[in-house]
Design an enzyme around this catalytic site. Structure first.
Site, PDB file in Angstrom:
ATOM      1  N   HIS A 116      -8.282  -1.604   2.969  1.00  0.00           N
ATOM      2  CA  HIS A 116      -9.327  -2.170   3.847  1.00  0.00           C
ATOM      3  C   HIS A 116     -10.387  -2.976   3.112  1.00  0.00           C
ATOM      4  CE1 HIS A 116      -7.721  -0.063   7.266  1.00  0.00           C
ATOM      5  NE2 HIS A 116      -7.997   1.127   6.784  1.00  0.00           N
ATOM      6  N   ASP A 134       0.735   2.694   6.827  1.00  0.00           N
ATOM      7  CA  ASP A 134      -0.460   3.476   7.142  1.00  0.00           C
ATOM      8  C   ASP A 134      -0.705   3.383   8.649  1.00  0.00           C
ATOM      9  OD1 ASP A 134      -3.536   3.836   7.331  1.00  0.00           O
ATOM     10  OD2 ASP A 134      -3.248   4.113   5.191  1.00  0.00           O
ATOM     11  N   HIS A 142      -3.430   2.841  10.014  1.00  0.00           N
ATOM     12  CA  HIS A 142      -4.438   1.791  10.219  1.00  0.00           C
ATOM     13  C   HIS A 142      -3.911   0.438   9.737  1.00  0.00           C
ATOM     14  CE1 HIS A 142      -6.785   5.597   9.831  1.00  0.00           C
ATOM     15  NE2 HIS A 142      -7.421   5.074  10.872  1.00  0.00           N
ATOM     16  N   ASP A 181      -1.375   8.898   6.736  1.00  0.00           N
ATOM     17  CA  ASP A 181      -2.064   9.252   7.982  1.00  0.00           C
ATOM     18  C   ASP A 181      -1.229   8.884   9.204  1.00  0.00           C
ATOM     19  OD1 ASP A 181      -2.380   6.564   7.490  1.00  0.00           O
ATOM     20  OD2 ASP A 181      -4.572   6.573   7.571  1.00  0.00           O
TER      21      ASP A 181
END
EC number: 3.5.1.98
Length: 426
Positions: free
Chosen positions: A137, A172, A174, A261
């Site tokens: 990120h 992931d 995200h 995750d």
């Protein structure tokens, strides 16, 4: 098929000793748990294990703005009150707190990904692993989503010195927004992210319509998913998209971000993937026999993160692991059943067959617009960043040498060839 893959694995015990804070979901301790589980299964004996160098600020500034890197170096928990404007400008605070040894933590995980890319570039290994990396990120000028330095972008920039095209794959939960944004305008990196999208889920980007711009148009691929996707749906979609991408794009190297995750029962996640389902992606990418850099990423139920990345290390080593977890320093975390595999979850799967078919059709349609393996005018390969070397002649015999410096003086037995393989042999 080439002979058995040569695997380099990077780890520094200090990376798991930092603490984001009492209520923060990011627990770097999960990296110690992963490493000790890998040791307990004896996987370290099948890999070359390295302590990475700590990335220099000048290396971080190959992507990040120098003022941001310099501020990360300067800030600490005692002086944050002196810099309210900078804290806001660089997005430091609640999600990305300032903690003790924060910059060193960044140096270690970023240095490991850079080292992994260099070993791949120099053909010293076929696969390189850095479970501490994958902090996807972080942006050029600010922190985001628990990420401060984007090691993935730094690793990809390193790979681009030797490879015309690099493929980035992100599983992931995200969206891999920082990596996508870094390469949004170029066709030299194709980014493919499989992630939860909608319901204001962080970071809010990653719609199927986000495809890149200018030279990078159609080279950003987003696979937006809804809650509850299971192994079979995820793996079918993953195989369909990635096989087509590799066929058309023909990357010279692949970077695979394995955020855990996306597993069932993750503290921040919302998918139903079992460890086998997650690991199937790693197995599939490995089969292409393309130089591969594998990193960690998110993952907030730490015992399951350790399970997942240990299983995936085994897959990269073609080693089946017994399901009963062997004794190790963190064995109590894996009770009460002490088993390695975890099953899928039971969240309602909102990804209908028609939704997945529509997404897949859009992605495959976009891939038709790109030329097969875009040609790149390769310049002369720039040298690796200058790393100050250890000078034995100038060493003060009265000064105690730390462990890291001592490690730098050790050569592997096969570091220098003799006979036919020696380039200097007459």
């Amino acid at each position: 098929m080439r002979s058995k893959d040569k695997i380099s694995y990077f780890y520094d015990g200090d990376v798991g000793n930092v603490y984001f804070g009492p209520n923060h979901p990011m627990k770097p301790h999960r990296l110690c748990m992963t490493h000790h589980l890998i040791l307990a299964y004896g996987l370290h004996s099948k890999m070359e294990v390295y302590r990475p160098h700590k990335a220099y600020p000048i290396e971080m500034a190959q992507f990040h703005s120098p003022d941001y890197v310099e501020f990360l170096q300067r800030i600490n928990p005692e002086n944050t009150d002196l810099f309210p404007n900078e804290m806001a400008r660089y997005n430091l605070g609640e999600d990305c707190p300032v903690f003790e040894d924060m910059f060193e933590f960044c140096q270690i995980y970023a240095g490991a990904t850079i080292d992994a890319a260099r070993r791949l570039n120099n053909k010293l290994c076929d696969i390189a692993i850095n479970w501490a990396g994958g902090l996807h990120h972080a942006k050029k000028c600010d922190a985001s989503g628990f990420c401060y330095i984007n090691d993935l972008v730094l690793g990809i920039l390193e790979l681009l010195k030797h490879h015309p095209r690099v493929l980035y794959i992100d599983i992931d939960v995200h969206h891999g927004d920082g990596v996508e944004e870094a390469f949004y305008f170029t066709d030299r990196v194709m980014t493919v992210s499989f992630h939860k999208f909608g319901d204001k889920f962080f970071p809010g980007t990653g719609d199927v319509k986000e495809i890149g711009e200018r030279e990078g148009k159609f080279y950003a691929i987003n696979v937006p998913l809804r809650d509850g996707i299971d192994d079979s749906s995820f793996n079918r979609l993953f195989r369909a998209v990635i096989s087509k991408v590799v066929e058309i794009y023909q990357p010279g190297a692949i970077v695979l971000q394995c955020g855990a995750d996306s597993l069932a029962r993750d503290r921040l996640g919302c998918f139903n993937l079992s460890i086998d389902g997650h690991a199937e992606c790693v197995k599939f990418v490995k089969k292409f026999n393309i130089p591969l850099l594998v990193t960690g990423g998110g993952g907030y139920t730490k015992e399951n993160v350790a399970r997942c990345w240990t299983v995936e290390t085994g897959i990269l080593l073609d080693t089946e692991l017994p399901n009963e977890i062997p004794d190790n320093d963190y064995i109590k975390y894996f009770g009460p059943d002490y088993s390695l595999k975890i099953p899928g979850g039971h969240i309602e799967n909102l990804n209908t067959k028609s939704y997945i078919s529509t997404i897949k059709a859009q992605i495959l349609d976009n891939l038709r617009y790109i030329q097969h393996a875009p040609s790149v005018q390769m310049q002369e390969v720039p040298p690796d960043f200058y790393i100050p070397d250890f000078d034995e002649d100038e060493q003060n015999p009265d000064v105690r040498v730390d462990q890291r410096s001592r490690d730098k003086q050790i050569q592997r037995d096969d570091e220098y060839f003799d006979g036919d393989k020696d380039n200097d042999a007459s």
